[in-house]
Write an enzyme that holds these catalytic residues in place. Structure first.
Site, PDB file in Angstrom:
ATOM      1  N   GLY A  45       2.694  48.554 -35.873  1.00  0.00           N
ATOM      2  CA  GLY A  45       3.645  48.873 -34.533  1.00  0.00           C
ATOM      3  C   GLY A  45       3.809  47.692 -33.685  1.00  0.00           C
ATOM      4  CB  CYS A  46       1.325  45.477 -31.775  1.00  0.00           C
ATOM      5  SG  CYS A  46       0.217  46.946 -31.026  1.00  0.00           S
TER       6      CYS A  46
END
Length: 162
Positions: A51-52
């Site tokens: 996600g990051c």
């Protein structure tokens, strides 16, 4: 002694808390360095996680249009400078990544505290984006943002997309 959690969420019109943190090269970067410019300070849980990475690459891919609209981008995580340098190199990131291992700035910006994860309440980094204006005042505070599509949503909120 109980762990100190995030302070109250920042609100539009508040002075953004000052900070100085090391970037991925170990160089000190302060919010004050950007006085006179708009700054997007975004907090993410961990470098090189799916996600990051999605969120960071989204900022990377939009950096030129954000800069042309007068915005600088700063990513902040609890990772150390070495992990941030690796993340920056692997993803070709084109903005500073700042290291806050003690979570001091995360807490001042209310980007650390209780959150819901898969239906359970946990304590951790709250994916957050705080837009600070040229005078160091919070222009747009966003909490619990989604990694995917965040920059598009942010651009719309900032009036950068027609």
């Amino acid at each position: 002694m109980a762990e100190t959690l995030a302070s109250a969420r920042l609100e539009k019109g508040e002075v953004a808390p000052a900070f100085t943190l090391p970037d991925e090269t170990g160089r000190s970067v302060s919010l004050a360095d950007f006085r006179g410019q708009k700054v997007i300070v975004y907090f993410y849980p961990a470098a090189s996680t799916p996600g990051c990475t999605t969120e960071a690459c989204d900022f990377r891919d939009n950096i030129n249009s954000l800069k042309s609209a007068g915005y600088q981008v700063l990513g902040v995580s609890k990772d150390g400078p070495e992990a941030l340098q690796k993340f920056r190199d692997e993803q070709g990131l084109n903005f500073p990544l700042l290291s806050d291992p003690e979570l001091v700035v995360h807490k001042e910006y209310a980007a650390y505290g209780e959150k819901s994860l898969y239906g359970k309440t946990v304590t951790g980094v709250i994916r957050s984006t705080i837009v600070v204006d040229e005078d160091g005042v919070v222009e747009l505070p966003l909490y619990n943002v989604k990694a995917t599509g965040h920059v598009k949503s942010l651009r719309k909120k900032l009036g950068l997309d027609a």
